[in-house]
Design an enzyme around this catalytic site. Structure first.
Site, PDB file in Angstrom:
ATOM      1  N   GLY A 182      -9.500  28.760 -30.299  1.00  0.00           N
ATOM      2  CA  GLY A 182     -11.024  28.414 -30.938  1.00  0.00           C
ATOM      3  C   GLY A 182     -11.276  29.563 -31.947  1.00  0.00           C
ATOM      4  O   GLY A 182     -10.866  30.504 -32.248  1.00  0.00           O
TER       5      GLY A 182
ATOM      6  N   CYS B  30      -5.466  30.539 -38.315  1.00  0.00           N
ATOM      7  CA  CYS B  30      -5.630  31.610 -37.429  1.00  0.00           C
ATOM      8  C   CYS B  30      -4.823  33.212 -38.111  1.00  0.00           C
ATOM      9  O   CYS B  30      -5.610  34.050 -38.427  1.00  0.00           O
ATOM     10  CB  CYS B  30      -5.480  31.578 -36.064  1.00  0.00           C
ATOM     11  SG  CYS B  30      -4.072  31.327 -35.756  1.00  0.00           S
TER      12      CYS B  30
ATOM     13  N   GLU C  50     -14.823  35.656 -41.525  1.00  0.00           N
ATOM     14  CA  GLU C  50     -13.215  34.438 -41.646  1.00  0.00           C
ATOM     15  C   GLU C  50     -13.485  33.492 -41.855  1.00  0.00           C
ATOM     16  O   GLU C  50     -15.005  32.806 -41.452  1.00  0.00           O
ATOM     17  CB  GLU C  50     -13.039  33.351 -39.428  1.00  0.00           C
ATOM     18  CG  GLU C  50     -11.483  32.492 -39.493  1.00  0.00           C
ATOM     19  CD  GLU C  50     -11.734  32.672 -38.871  1.00  0.00           C
ATOM     20  OE1 GLU C  50     -12.144  32.776 -37.688  1.00  0.00           O
ATOM     21  OE2 GLU C  50     -10.112  32.781 -38.254  1.00  0.00           O
TER      22      GLU C  50
ATOM     23  N   GLY D  45     -15.176  30.728 -28.026  1.00  0.00           N
ATOM     24  CA  GLY D  45     -14.333  31.976 -26.909  1.00  0.00           C
ATOM     25  C   GLY D  45     -15.968  32.940 -26.542  1.00  0.00           C
ATOM     26  O   GLY D  45     -15.310  33.267 -25.170  1.00  0.00           O
TER      27      GLY D  45
ATOM     28  N   LYS E  37      -8.577  19.025 -23.263  1.00  0.00           N
ATOM     29  CA  LYS E  37      -9.490  18.391 -23.913  1.00  0.00           C
ATOM     30  C   LYS E  37      -9.384  19.445 -25.576  1.00  0.00           C
ATOM     31  O   LYS E  37      -9.309  20.261 -26.147  1.00  0.00           O
ATOM     32  CB  LYS E  37     -11.198  19.177 -23.717  1.00  0.00           C
ATOM     33  CG  LYS E  37     -12.132  18.694 -24.656  1.00  0.00           C
ATOM     34  CD  LYS E  37     -13.456  19.526 -25.105  1.00  0.00           C
ATOM     35  CE  LYS E  37     -12.926  20.219 -26.203  1.00  0.00           C
ATOM     36  NZ  LYS E  37     -13.004  19.440 -27.679  1.00  0.00           N
TER      37      LYS E  37
HETATM   38  P1  NAD Z   1     -13.307  25.983 -32.544  1.00  0.00           P
HETATM   39  O1  NAD Z   1     -14.250  27.060 -31.729  1.00  0.00           O
HETATM   40  O2  NAD Z   1     -15.364  24.974 -33.623  1.00  0.00           O
HETATM   41  O3  NAD Z   1     -13.745  24.954 -31.265  1.00  0.00           O
HETATM   42  C1  NAD Z   1     -12.047  24.799 -30.461  1.00  0.00           C
HETATM   43  C2  NAD Z   1     -12.053  23.906 -29.308  1.00  0.00           C
HETATM   44  O4  NAD Z   1     -13.290  24.758 -28.208  1.00  0.00           O
HETATM   45  C3  NAD Z   1     -12.471  22.675 -29.819  1.00  0.00           C
HETATM   46  O5  NAD Z   1     -11.488  21.823 -28.999  1.00  0.00           O
HETATM   47  C4  NAD Z   1     -13.678  22.764 -29.720  1.00  0.00           C
HETATM   48  O6  NAD Z   1     -14.515  21.443 -29.154  1.00  0.00           O
HETATM   49  C5  NAD Z   1     -14.467  23.422 -28.504  1.00  0.00           C
HETATM   50  N1  NAD Z   1     -15.301  24.143 -27.975  1.00  0.00           N
HETATM   51  C6  NAD Z   1     -16.283  24.257 -29.202  1.00  0.00           C
HETATM   52  N2  NAD Z   1     -17.887  24.567 -28.621  1.00  0.00           N
HETATM   53  C7  NAD Z   1     -16.783  24.821 -27.382  1.00  0.00           C
HETATM   54  C8  NAD Z   1     -18.003  25.302 -25.230  1.00  0.00           C
HETATM   55  N3  NAD Z   1     -19.058  26.230 -25.828  1.00  0.00           N
HETATM   56  N4  NAD Z   1     -17.227  25.413 -24.608  1.00  0.00           N
HETATM   57  C9  NAD Z   1     -15.804  25.091 -24.849  1.00  0.00           C
HETATM   58  N5  NAD Z   1     -15.662  24.236 -25.883  1.00  0.00           N
HETATM   59  C10 NAD Z   1     -15.666  24.553 -26.512  1.00  0.00           C
HETATM   60  O7  NAD Z   1     -12.623  25.825 -33.468  1.00  0.00           O
HETATM   61  P2  NAD Z   1     -12.080  24.874 -34.464  1.00  0.00           P
HETATM   62  O8  NAD Z   1     -13.170  24.836 -35.851  1.00  0.00           O
HETATM   63  O9  NAD Z   1     -11.252  23.673 -34.005  1.00  0.00           O
HETATM   64  O10 NAD Z   1     -11.139  26.148 -34.831  1.00  0.00           O
HETATM   65  C11 NAD Z   1     -10.613  27.271 -35.815  1.00  0.00           C
HETATM   66  C12 NAD Z   1     -10.312  28.128 -35.218  1.00  0.00           C
HETATM   67  O11 NAD Z   1     -10.558  28.363 -34.573  1.00  0.00           O
HETATM   68  C13 NAD Z   1     -10.802  29.926 -36.247  1.00  0.00           C
HETATM   69  O12 NAD Z   1     -11.470  30.142 -36.133  1.00  0.00           O
HETATM   70  C14 NAD Z   1      -9.167  30.281 -35.768  1.00  0.00           C
HETATM   71  O13 NAD Z   1      -9.064  31.224 -36.314  1.00  0.00           O
HETATM   72  C15 NAD Z   1      -8.838  29.774 -34.378  1.00  0.00           C
HETATM   73  N6  NAD Z   1      -7.375  29.186 -34.477  1.00  0.00           N
HETATM   74  C16 NAD Z   1      -6.949  30.392 -33.136  1.00  0.00           C
HETATM   75  C17 NAD Z   1      -6.170  30.447 -33.540  1.00  0.00           C
HETATM   76  C18 NAD Z   1      -4.893  31.554 -32.078  1.00  0.00           C
HETATM   77  O14 NAD Z   1      -3.701  31.432 -32.450  1.00  0.00           O
HETATM   78  N7  NAD Z   1      -5.806  32.931 -32.829  1.00  0.00           N
HETATM   79  C19 NAD Z   1      -4.608  29.307 -33.956  1.00  0.00           C
HETATM   80  C20 NAD Z   1      -5.273  28.507 -34.565  1.00  0.00           C
HETATM   81  C21 NAD Z   1      -6.682  28.535 -34.573  1.00  0.00           C
END
Ligand code: NAD
Length: 499
Positions: free
Chosen positions: A231, A287, A388, A236, A178
């Site tokens: 994410g 990130c 963040e 998480g 997804k």
């Molecule tokens: P997000 O958490 O909003 O979304 C990430 C993914 O999770 C998307 O596909 C979203 O649709 C899905 N999602 C959202 N709610 C969910 C749920 N309840 N159950 C299952 N899936 C769900 O994050 P974003 O805005 O897309 O990305 C930015 C975030 O990602 C920042 O916090 C960034 O630091 C983090 N990030 C971390 C790394 C790493 O390796 N540590 C790398 C890149 C981004």
């Protein structure tokens, strides 16, 4: 460019293209100028059920394909990525906004991962050890787990899916993917190329849609054994809770609040270059972005002045123009969130040194552009130094020793990346030991990971797993210990002690 043209796309399940069962759709648009990128199925739990069933069925055959053969599929995929690198990069700069040089880097990371994980097909090493008993052989082997749910963000739309799917596949698992709703077309292209490389029907399935509907259905599905999510921290936590009842394996890569320390003996020009790249590259939406700069008092003023000059020289614009330094941020919500932190910083008493505004005019008004922003005189406890922001904003903190610098760097809930600029080897080694992050750089910014070392963070950045390197294999395999007794009698471990 062949990939654009605002087409309508479908899910890909069990080798078949299909609409969402509800018939609903959503649109992907460019953050650079609002252009339509394509229309995608807005899927629900029923679509996830279908995809998981397809992945479950395909697993029985895929797990038996010899790992070197699975690796060869990844080699072909790597070659296809090389062939398509420019097209994918052009699409990326349009679909999510990052500048073209960084988009090429994003695709290159997936190429590197394809060849690295392809080679793993001929390794996947286990261990052999001597037995405590005579005429007995023993070893440990890695075994696949089953269906893996892959949930990704938009900021590395080709690299991050590769970090997850390629190790999952070489280890013999099948996948339901997804992608983020901001980058569905790149997710689509990724799966198309995997299919072209020879991944059989059902082994990789893509279901488009939101986190609440598709993501959560995937996490809760009883036949999905592993969830790998990159994410935000908040997502998480939700995923971990939703997966708890099913006792799933959950791999989380979450947020960061990364700091660059600049000591009084640092090469300041090098530090300014490293900070500018780490704080404002990808418009700060990494990130590993440097959203804090912890500077020794002796160089603080000079560093601040140089950084402001560097930030003000950056050209904002659409990512596909070669002279653009900073592209748009991902969407209006992100733009508003970033700007709200400028207001928060000002209210907290931080000094706005440059930026702090939504950029408009000169062709920028149709997209989501934010000026590179630097706050000075930031207290480590202020919200702009703790939370963040995920935008082109960084906070300057003044300290008077390496110990104080490390304390400030560690004084946040995240632990992804860190860096120190110093010419003093003693300070460098102290920082390597004491900075509580999964990644530390010496005399470089906070970004620049390579695929053959573990990637991930401590504390709230994750839950103890790592992406990339050999560590990734631990997410996508179970260990099996095998004992072979060729003595012809029943030997009892721990009991037959005289043999
Ligand atoms: P997000 O958490 O909003 O979304 C990430 C993914 O999770 C998307 O596909 C979203 O649709 C899905 N999602 C959202 N709610 C969910 C749920 N309840 N159950 C299952 N899936 C769900 O994050 P974003 O805005 O897309 O990305 C930015 C975030 O990602 C920042 O916090 C960034 O630091 C983090 N990030 C971390 C790394 C790493 O390796 N540590 C790398 C890149 C981004």
């Amino acid at each position: 460019m062949a990939l654009l043209g605002a087409k309508t796309f479908q899910n890909y399940i069990g080798g078949e293209r299909m609409d969402a069962s509800s018939g609903g759709t959503f649109e992907s648009t460019s953050p650079a100028n609002g252009d339509s990128i394509g229309t995608f199925p807005l899927s629900k739990a029923e679509d996830v059920d279908q995809a998981v069933a397809a992945a479950e069925a395909a697993y029985e055959e895929w797990r038996l394909v010899p790992a070197p053969k699975r690796g060869e599929v990844l080699f072909r995929f790597g070659q296809l990525l090389i062939d398509q690198k420019e097209d994918l990069s052009q699409l990326m700069t349009r679909e999510m906004g990052k500048v073209i040089a960084e988009a090429r880097g994003d695709v290159q990371e997936a190429i590197d991962m394809a060849f690295y994980m392809g080679g793993e097909g001929r390794r996947l090493f286990g261990q052999t050890t001597p037995s405590e008993l005579r005429d007995k052989f023993q070893m440990s082997v890695r075994t696949p787990i089953g269906v893996v749910g892959v949930i990704t963000p938009w900021n590395f739309p080709v690299a991050i899916p590769s970090w997850k799917m390629l190790p999952a596949l070489v280890c013999g698992n099948t996948v339901v993917f997804k992608p983020a709703t901001d980058t569905p077309l790149l997710g689509e292209r990724f799966v198309e190329l995997l299919t072209e490389a020879g991944v059989p029907p059902g082994v990789v399935n893509i279901v488009h849609g939101g986190g609440g509907a598709v993501g959560e259905a995937l996490v809760r599905h009883p036949d999905v054994r592993v969830i790998t999510l990159t994410g935000s921290r908040e997502t998480g936590v939700q995923v971990l809770k939703a997966a708890a009842d099913g006792l799933k394996h959950v791999h989380l890569e979450l947020g960061g609040k990364n700091a660059i320390i600049v000591m009084d003996d640092a090469d300041l020009d090098l530090a300014v270059e490293g900070i500018t790249w780490s704080a404002f590259g990808t418009s700060g939406q990494r990130c590993t972005a440097a959203s804090r700069v912890i500077a020794h008092a002796a160089v603080y003023d000079e560093l601040a002045a140089k950084l402001v000059r560097s930030a003000e020289r950056m050209r904002l614009g659409v990512g596909w123009e070669d002279d653009t330094d900073v592209g748009p941020v991902i969407n209006r919500r992100a733009l508003e969130k970033i700007h709200s932190y400028t207001e928060i910083g000002k209210d907290e008493g931080a000094k706005l040194l440059t930026g702090g505004e939504i950029a408009s005019g000169d062709g920028l008004s149709d997209g989501f552009y934010y000026r590179p922003t630097i706050f000075g005189d930031v207290d480590p406890e202020m919200r702009v130094a703790q939370e963040e922001i995920f935008g082109p904003t960084t906070a300057l903190i003044r300290v008077s020793s390496v110990e104080e610098a490390v304390r400030a760097a560690n004084g946040v809930k995240y632990g992804l990346s860190s860096s120190i600029f110093t010419r003093d080897v003693n300070k460098a080694f102290r920082a390597m030991r004491d900075l509580d992050t999964g990644i530390t750089y010496i005399n470089a910014g906070t970004i620049g990971a390579e695929v053959h070392l573990p990637f991930g963070g401590t504390k709230d950045t994750g839950n103890g797993h790592r992406e990339a390197g050999q560590a990734a294999l631990d997410v996508f395999t179970e260990w099996k210990s095998i004992y072979v007794d060729y003595s012809g009698r029943l030997q009892k471990a721990q009991i037959d002690t005289s043999s």
